[in-house]
Design an enzyme around this catalytic site. Sequence first.
Site, mmCIF file in Angstrom:
data_model
loop_
_atom_site.group_PDB
_atom_site.id
_atom_site.type_symbol
_atom_site.label_atom_id
_atom_site.label_comp_id
_atom_site.label_asym_id
_atom_site.label_seq_id
_atom_site.Cartn_x
_atom_site.Cartn_y
_atom_site.Cartn_z
ATOM 1 N N GLY A 112 34.529 180.485 34.349
ATOM 2 C CA GLY A 112 35.875 180.989 34.613
ATOM 3 C C GLY A 112 35.973 182.489 34.410
ATOM 4 N N ASP A 113 35.300 183.003 33.368
ATOM 5 C CA ASP A 113 35.277 184.446 33.129
ATOM 6 C C ASP A 113 34.561 185.167 34.262
ATOM 7 O OD1 ASP A 113 36.365 183.711 30.673
ATOM 8 O OD2 ASP A 113 34.412 183.697 29.685
#
Length: 313
Positions: free
Chosen positions: A255-256
């Site tokens: 997600g990052d």
Amino acid sequence: MILTVTLNPCVDKTYLIEDFAIHKLNRPSQALTVAGGKGLNVARVYTRLGGKALATGLLGGYNGHIVQTALAGEGIAHDFVEISKETRICIKVVDPLHKTETEINEIGPPVSESEMLRFMERFEWLLASHSFAVVAFCGSLPPGIEADLVKTILRNAQQAGAKTVLDSSGAALQEGVLAGPWLVKPNRVELEELWGHPISSVETARRAATELRKRYEVDVFLCTLGAEGALWMTEKEAYHVKAPQVNVMSAVASGDSFLAGLLLALEKGDSVENALRLAAGAGAANAEGLGAGFCNVATVQRCAEQAQVSRLA
């Protein structure tokens, strides 16, 4: 240039252990120790893809020294405030045989009021001495920090002329979203926290994001939904992106990585569609390997070319 704020970073240790089991001695076939924390992961991927990022936050003790040394070795620009207590350690155990991933994340060190005041002074100085396109608050809060501080950080960045991004959970997410950030990036669980109902499908996520975007006056809701892809929701447009299927080694920081790819493409002036492709490519490339955000440009580009973007509205 972007600024990432990580108040609860960590020494991130990942072990690759085939047939991992409790109540027995486990010996990793691979071990990786890196600077960790959501904002550091974003800064890492942003930098590896050719962008300029600065990471700030709080670091303390021997573990804090490890983090700073690791960041310097990677060429990631950073400016952290030192605290008296020890920066936390987070452990990931990846078992490729059973396709499991186990995480043990320490809560983090308590932070005093004086240390937090010193950070805010440093943060204000950074805002005054740089021109950041985006300021992203990422990750959890350590003990001793009130959640409404997230709202203050975001509003101060907005007053300095930066777009603001919120990627957090729990009370930090609940308070931070009240600042009306430009973009909020919840995953499925975090979207459920904000909405108060289960997310069972992409369509349900779209309905939740639509309601929440209006409620909190947020320009963009970017919802990452794991294997079901991600949603980009604004007042006038909605997109769904699916990354290519890859051999997943570790989903930590995908997600990052997604967020970093998206922000970089948008800062370069790419369309939303192309930005979502690069974002999906970065998330998929990260999942193929060990370590948070250690994807290479060639793999990201390969995965981005295979990503599928569809306009919903």
